[in-house]
Design an enzyme around this catalytic site. Structure first.
Site, PDB file in Angstrom:
ATOM      1  N   VAL A   1       3.091   1.021   5.566  1.00 21.77           N
ATOM      2  CA  VAL A   1       2.115   2.022   5.994  1.00 21.77           C
ATOM      3  C   VAL A   1       0.958   1.960   5.004  1.00 21.77           C
ATOM      4  O   VAL A   1       1.148   2.087   3.795  1.00 21.77           O
ATOM      5  CB  VAL A   1       2.715   3.438   6.006  1.00 21.77           C
ATOM      6  CG1 VAL A   1       1.748   4.404   6.670  1.00 21.77           C
ATOM      7  CG2 VAL A   1       4.055   3.444   6.710  1.00 21.77           C
ATOM      8  N   CYS A   2      -0.250   1.729   5.542  1.00 16.89           N
ATOM      9  CA  CYS A   2      -1.380   1.596   4.628  1.00 16.89           C
ATOM     10  C   CYS A   2      -2.574   2.328   5.209  1.00 16.89           C
ATOM     11  O   CYS A   2      -2.431   3.171   6.092  1.00 16.89           O
ATOM     12  CB  CYS A   2      -1.695   0.139   4.385  1.00 16.89           C
ATOM     13  SG  CYS A   2      -2.058  -0.753   5.882  1.00 16.89           S
ATOM     14  N   SER A   3      -3.758   2.000   4.725  1.00 16.04           N
ATOM     15  CA  SER A   3      -4.903   2.787   5.109  1.00 16.04           C
ATOM     16  C   SER A   3      -5.576   2.245   6.362  1.00 16.04           C
ATOM     17  O   SER A   3      -5.558   2.862   7.412  1.00 16.04           O
ATOM     18  CB  SER A   3      -5.873   2.826   3.950  1.00 16.04           C
ATOM     19  OG  SER A   3      -6.829   3.784   4.188  1.00 16.04           O
TER      20      SER A   3
END
Lengths: 110, 467
Positions: free
Chosen positions: A7-9
């Site tokens: 999960v990232c930006s």
């Protein structure tokens, strides 16, 4: 087959890490699939992964991601910022393996 | 020095991170940001291509198109129906994203939000007498706020109905898809009726405004026009130097504690940025004057990534510190495309009290220079939207609709960044070299295998960082 969900930006920088992780996995004969999704998109994919990793730049969302991952029964951890910075797929793969090992041990002795 | 650095990072982690995290993890702000990035940005960028073609940076071509308005208008049709309809798609995106964060079915609220947005945007009248041109601005840049409000409202109302008794229940044997359609019926009819009645009341009034060509026209009032009247002062305030300063400081403070600052400030400021950008695009390169837009930050401030860290990458490549050299090598490729997580977490800039000073100071200086350059008309204001990954030099030219001074401004900013970062970089490098030498001495006493220090092994780099 190990399925990792990161999960990232916005998924831009993480894609570089993903490549490095796949290389590291191939070198050690693991079959790995890695999916990098933004904090708005990952929820629906929780059921289809084995491990959840959190990119350091969204660690402010750590609590809510950890809660959802735990509800889905998936081990979850924050990627060590320096490994993320140097796109060190080898070290992150190691983290994934360790997480899986810990979960299995946890299940063996409830 | 080392002890002081560790102490103040602990202080930041304890007192600065929690309040910033709280803002950043608000569901609505996240949904608004996702809606802009995922649902409207591709259309805005695609539309921008037609905007450039309609206003070509080659004088001869531009003159030709000015003389043949029919051709220019034809080229602007795809622009108007993509870039120009951003609020319509934003309404879908916000409703969709809120539903996703709430973990409910997202497509139905998304589609319903588009319908509601259209109902809110059209005066209640004989639709045959409406001209698209009068409505169009409020389906784009001027309708963003109402689109966001409707998106949130739709998702939340549908969620409430789904969990309440006021919904049509069907037997278990009915297929899920059919069931979902019926469940949506009650809130859909209710919401459409409410917005339509509200719009009917509002559009029984008229308003006098000036259109894009400066003529005064009397229009039937609509919800977007009304909301724009209320928020107009805010849009004006946002397009100012103090607002730009506040936004860049907030972005860099967030990044200084390792949180994606651009991402979070976008969620708050995007409606204003894109409203101003759409006004610039509609006015054309000669008359555009709005300064504080998305490209003002992404294209003109974050050169090589947030914090304008391009020069640091060059310094690192030739550094005597193994850690910085390792980071520099990894950071070079991404820097070309304005991605700098390797710099932020590798130098590191985040939670590093020494590097945090220029990390905030450099972008603040650059934003100041750029604001002056744009407001004195030295460079055309940004009016074209492009992905933030377009390399420095090209992006400044494109963003300004083909003003080569846009690229020159970027290079000037880079030079400023290089000068301001240098003393801080040198001081940090000295600390790291001292740490690495201390670590190497400890190691050589134990074994002869000192190869690890000079190799690219990240283990060596990491040891130097955390110990």
């Amino acid at each position: 087959m190990i399925r990792v969900l990161i999960v990232c930006s916005w998924g831009m920088s993480t894609s570089l890490l993903v490549e490095s992780m796949l290389e590291a996995a191939a070198a050690r004969n693991y079959t790995l699939s890695v999916e990098a999704l933004s904090a708005g998109e990952y929820m629906d994919r929780l059921d289809e992964c084995d491990v959840v990793l959190i990119a350091p730049q969204i660690r402010h969302l750590r609590k809510s991601i950890e809660r959802l991952a735990q509800e889905a029964g998936k081990p979850v951890a924050l990627i060590e910022p320096f490994h993320y910075a140097t796109m060190n797929g080898e070290a992150v793969l190691e983290q994934v393996l360790l997480l899986l090992q810990e979960t299995q041990e946890g299940q063996a002795q409830p | 020095m080392n002890a002081m650095i560790e102490k103040s990072s602990a202080w930041f982690e304890r007192y600065l991170v929690p309040p910033l995290s709280a803002i950043a993890s608000n569901i609505y702000l996240q949904a608004i940001r996702d809606a802009f990035i995922i649902f409207t940005l591709p259309l805005i960028i695609a539309g921008s291509i037609f905007l450039i073609i309609a206003n070509p940076p080659i004088p001869a071509l531009a003159q030709f198109l000015q003389a043949h308005a029919g051709i220019q208008n034809a080229i602007l049709v795809p622009f108007n129906l993509s870039f120009g309809l951003m609020a319509l798609f934003l309404a879908f995106g916000v409703a969709y994203s809120v539903a996703q964060y709430r973990r409910t079915e997202p497509v139905q609220p998304g589609v319903l939000a588009m319908v509601l947005f259209l109902v809110a945007s059209m005066p209640v009248t004989n639709l045959n007498s409406l001209t698209l041109g009068t409505i169009l601005p409020y389906l784009g840049g001027q309708g963003l706020l109402i689109a966001i409000l409707i998106g949130i409202l739709t998702s939340e109302v549908m969620r409430w109905f789904r969990s309440s008794r006021f919904t049509i229940r069907l037997p278990k044997s009915v297929p899920a898809n059919v069931k979902r359609a019926f469940e949506a019926l009650v809130p859909a009819v209710l919401l459409i009726t409410t917005i339509w009645l509200l719009e009917w009341f509002v559009s029984s009034h008229t308003v006098t405004t000036t259109d894009s060509s400066g003529h005064r026209v009397t229009l039937q009032l609509t919800l977007p026009i009304l909301l724009m009247k209320v928020f107009e002062p805010l849009v004006v305030v946002q397009d100012s130097y103090p607002a730009a300063l506040l936004e860049i400081i907030l972005m860099m403070l967030l990044w200084s504690v390792g949180i994606h600052g651009m991402n979070i400030v976008t969620a708050i400021a995007a409606p204003f940025w894109f409203s101003t950008l759409a006004a610039n695009a509609a006015a054309g390169p000669a008359h555009a004057h709005g300064i504080v837009t998305e490209p003002f930050f992404h294209i003109f401030a974050h050169l090589g990534g947030s914090g304008a860290t391009w020069p640091l990458v060059i310094y690192m490549l030739r550094s005597r510190s193994a850690q910085l050299r390792t980071v520099g090598k990894v950071a070079l490729g991404p820097a070309i495309f304005n991605i700098n997580e390797p710099v932020t977490f590798g130098v590191p800039m985040a939670l590093n009290p020494l590097m945090m000073i220029p990390f905030v100071l450099v972008p603040v200086t650059i934003v100041t220079i750029n604001y002056l350059a744009f407001s004195f008309g030295l460079v055309h204001v940004p009016m074209v939207m492009q992905p933030f990954t377009v390399p420095v030099g090209i992006s400044g030219f494109v963003a300004t609709g083909g003003d080569i001074r846009g690229s020159l401004l970027q290079f000037f900013d880079l030079a400023v960044s290089a000068v301001l970062y240098y003393p801080f970089f040198k001081a940090w490098e000295r600390i790291l070299i001292a740490r690495e030498e201390a670590a190497a001495r400890g190691e050589s006493e134990r074994a002869t295998a000192t190869k690890a220090v000079s190799s690219v092994s990240s283990g060596a780099g990491r040891g130097a960082l955390s110990r």
